[in-house]
Design an enzyme around this catalytic site. Sequence first.
Site, short mmCIF file in Angstrom:
data_model
loop_
_atom_site.label_atom_id
_atom_site.label_comp_id
_atom_site.label_asym_id
_atom_site.label_seq_id
_atom_site.Cartn_x
_atom_site.Cartn_y
_atom_site.Cartn_z
N GLY A 269 1.89 3.05 -2.41
CA GLY A 269 1.67 3.98 -3.51
C GLY A 269 1.02 5.27 -3.04
O GLY A 269 0.90 6.22 -3.81
N GLY B 190 0.82 -1.22 0.00
CA GLY B 190 0.00 0.00 0.00
C GLY B 190 0.85 1.26 0.00
O GLY B 190 0.37 2.33 0.38
N ALA C 59 -12.07 -6.56 10.30
CA ALA C 59 -10.80 -6.81 9.61
C ALA C 59 -9.63 -6.27 10.42
O ALA C 59 -8.57 -6.91 10.50
CB ALA C 59 -10.84 -6.15 8.23
N LYS C 60 -9.80 -5.09 11.04
CA LYS C 60 -8.70 -4.50 11.80
C LYS C 60 -8.46 -5.23 13.12
O LYS C 60 -7.32 -5.29 13.61
CB LYS C 60 -8.95 -3.00 12.02
CG LYS C 60 -8.89 -2.17 10.73
CD LYS C 60 -7.54 -2.32 10.00
CE LYS C 60 -7.33 -1.26 8.93
NZ LYS C 60 -6.05 -1.46 8.20
N TYR D 237 -14.84 -3.21 8.31
CA TYR D 237 -13.52 -2.61 8.54
C TYR D 237 -13.05 -2.93 9.97
O TYR D 237 -11.89 -3.31 10.19
CB TYR D 237 -13.63 -1.10 8.32
CG TYR D 237 -12.34 -0.33 8.38
CD1 TYR D 237 -11.45 -0.33 7.30
CD2 TYR D 237 -11.99 0.44 9.50
CE1 TYR D 237 -10.26 0.40 7.34
CE2 TYR D 237 -10.82 1.17 9.55
CZ TYR D 237 -9.96 1.15 8.47
OH TYR D 237 -8.78 1.86 8.51
N ASP E 147 -1.93 -7.27 -5.91
CA ASP E 147 -3.15 -7.27 -5.09
C ASP E 147 -2.88 -8.22 -3.93
O ASP E 147 -2.77 -9.43 -4.12
CB ASP E 147 -4.34 -7.77 -5.94
CG ASP E 147 -5.63 -7.82 -5.13
OD1 ASP E 147 -5.58 -7.65 -3.89
OD2 ASP E 147 -6.70 -8.05 -5.74
N VAL E 148 -2.77 -7.65 -2.72
CA VAL E 148 -2.38 -8.48 -1.57
C VAL E 148 -3.43 -9.54 -1.22
O VAL E 148 -3.15 -10.46 -0.46
CB VAL E 148 -2.06 -7.62 -0.33
CG1 VAL E 148 -0.87 -6.72 -0.56
CG2 VAL E 148 -3.28 -6.83 0.15
N SER F 142 -6.00 -0.21 13.21
CA SER F 142 -6.76 1.05 13.25
C SER F 142 -7.35 1.26 14.64
O SER F 142 -7.51 0.30 15.40
CB SER F 142 -7.91 0.97 12.23
OG SER F 142 -8.86 1.99 12.46
N1 LIG Z 1 -5.96 7.45 7.05
C1 LIG Z 1 -6.47 7.09 8.19
O1 LIG Z 1 -7.11 7.89 8.89
C2 LIG Z 1 -6.25 5.68 8.70
C3 LIG Z 1 -6.59 5.41 10.03
C4 LIG Z 1 -6.40 4.12 10.53
C5 LIG Z 1 -5.89 3.13 9.70
N2 LIG Z 1 -5.59 3.41 8.41
C6 LIG Z 1 -5.06 2.32 7.59
O2 LIG Z 1 -3.83 2.69 7.05
C7 LIG Z 1 -3.63 1.98 5.82
C8 LIG Z 1 -3.22 2.96 4.73
O3 LIG Z 1 -4.28 3.88 4.56
P1 LIG Z 1 -4.08 5.35 3.93
O4 LIG Z 1 -4.87 6.25 4.75
O5 LIG Z 1 -2.65 5.59 3.70
O6 LIG Z 1 -4.86 5.14 2.55
P2 LIG Z 1 -4.47 5.49 1.04
O7 LIG Z 1 -5.72 5.28 0.27
O8 LIG Z 1 -3.77 6.80 0.95
O9 LIG Z 1 -3.40 4.33 0.66
C9 LIG Z 1 -3.77 2.99 0.62
C10 LIG Z 1 -3.02 2.32 -0.52
O10 LIG Z 1 -3.32 0.90 -0.45
C11 LIG Z 1 -3.46 0.44 -1.80
N3 LIG Z 1 -4.28 -0.78 -1.82
C12 LIG Z 1 -5.60 -0.89 -1.61
N4 LIG Z 1 -6.01 -2.16 -1.77
C13 LIG Z 1 -4.90 -2.88 -2.10
C14 LIG Z 1 -4.65 -4.24 -2.40
N5 LIG Z 1 -5.66 -5.13 -2.43
N6 LIG Z 1 -3.38 -4.64 -2.67
C15 LIG Z 1 -2.37 -3.74 -2.66
N7 LIG Z 1 -2.54 -2.43 -2.41
C16 LIG Z 1 -3.79 -1.99 -2.13
C17 LIG Z 1 -4.14 1.60 -2.53
O11 LIG Z 1 -3.97 1.51 -3.94
C18 LIG Z 1 -3.45 2.81 -1.91
O12 LIG Z 1 -2.33 3.22 -2.68
C19 LIG Z 1 -4.92 1.23 5.54
O13 LIG Z 1 -4.79 -0.11 5.94
C20 LIG Z 1 -5.92 1.94 6.41
O14 LIG Z 1 -6.99 1.10 6.79
C21 LIG Z 1 -5.75 4.66 7.88
#
Ligand SMILES: NC(=O)c1ccc[n+]([C@@H]2O[C@H](COP(=O)([O-])OP(=O)(O)OC[C@H]3O[C@@H](n4cnc5c(N)ncnc54)[C@H](O)[C@@H]3O)[C@@H](O)[C@H]2O)c1
Length: 264
Positions: free
Chosen positions: A15, A13, A158-159, A155, A63-64, A142
């Site tokens: 990217g 993730g 899963a978390k 969600y 795709d993980v 999370s």
């Molecule tokens: N942003 C928040 O507030 C927050 C809070 C708690 C937890 N998180 C967790 O942090 C992690 C990153 O989130 P973020 O906020 O950086 O989101 P984001 O959307 O900026 O980045 C997530 C990345 O994961 C990639 N992705 C999605 N599904 C995928 C798959 N099947 N295989 C490979 N890559 C995949 C997407 O293409 C994207 O680039 C996530 O697991 C999210 O649940 C985020």
Amino acid sequence: MSYLQGQIAVVTGSGSGIGKAVAEALCQQGAHVCIVDLDATRAAEVVEQFKAKGLRAADYALDVSNSRRVSEFFTSVEETYGKLDILVNCAGYAATSLLDEMDDEAWTRMLSVHADGSFYCLREAAKIMKKHHYGRVVNISSLAAESGMYGHVHYTAAKYAIVGLTEVAAKELGPFHITVNAIKPGIIRTPLGEQGLLANGVGERFERVTPIQRIGEPKDIARTAAFLVHPESDFITGTSIVVDGGFILMNEMDTVVCESLRQV
Ligand SMILES: NC(=O)c1ccc[n+]([C@@H]2O[C@H](COP(=O)([O-])OP(=O)(O)OC[C@H]3O[C@@H](n4cnc5c(N)ncnc54)[C@H](O)[C@@H]3O)[C@@H](O)[C@H]2O)c1
């Protein structure tokens, strides 16, 4: 000296958002980082940006949630680099739905990306790390796994699964000098955060009720991950670290009292 010099890391993730910030922090400490993302274009752009800063990284589209592809990817990592020191499971997405309105597909996809995906990557990484008697794994959970989040039953489940995965892996892999920890981020300003909890201009409200008085930034999580993967962080395993500026501590009573005191 950079403490990850010569180490190989995989950040899923990466990217975008948190994963990208984690990857950059690890690169800055000397690691060669595999930028893994479902979105091949994003992964390639991140590598270009990092290279322009003199950092070492390579992009991979994956795709993980696809077990076979994950297995093939880790085989290629071992063939290319000969080892794997660090795995950060960060790939994910968020969505909302009331539980009685959620269809099977929404439930299954969420569990498959977060829970299955983290498991597949951890399992394959563990096979490599065990051979070298060293490893650092960080799983991004999370705050939803601290107290279930309204409108996010899939969600949340899963978390919580990621926390369970972290605890069992820490027990089984500890004897091989592999630590496995989780981070529970609060509200972080990323594309996911902006489209979800921060949409509709509610950011200021969250800032007001957060003791540190701001929304989290990806670098807040990156710094925590960088600490957990330090070679000397070798007695911390199986734990989940909340990184939320104190947000989860606040309850409705605190908010009411706080607002009334600030008006005085
Ligand atoms: N942003 C928040 O507030 C927050 C809070 C708690 C937890 N998180 C967790 O942090 C992690 C990153 O989130 P973020 O906020 O950086 O989101 P984001 O959307 O900026 O980045 C997530 C990345 O994961 C990639 N992705 C999605 N599904 C995928 C798959 N099947 N295989 C490979 N890559 C995949 C997407 O293409 C994207 O680039 C996530 O697991 C999210 O649940 C985020």
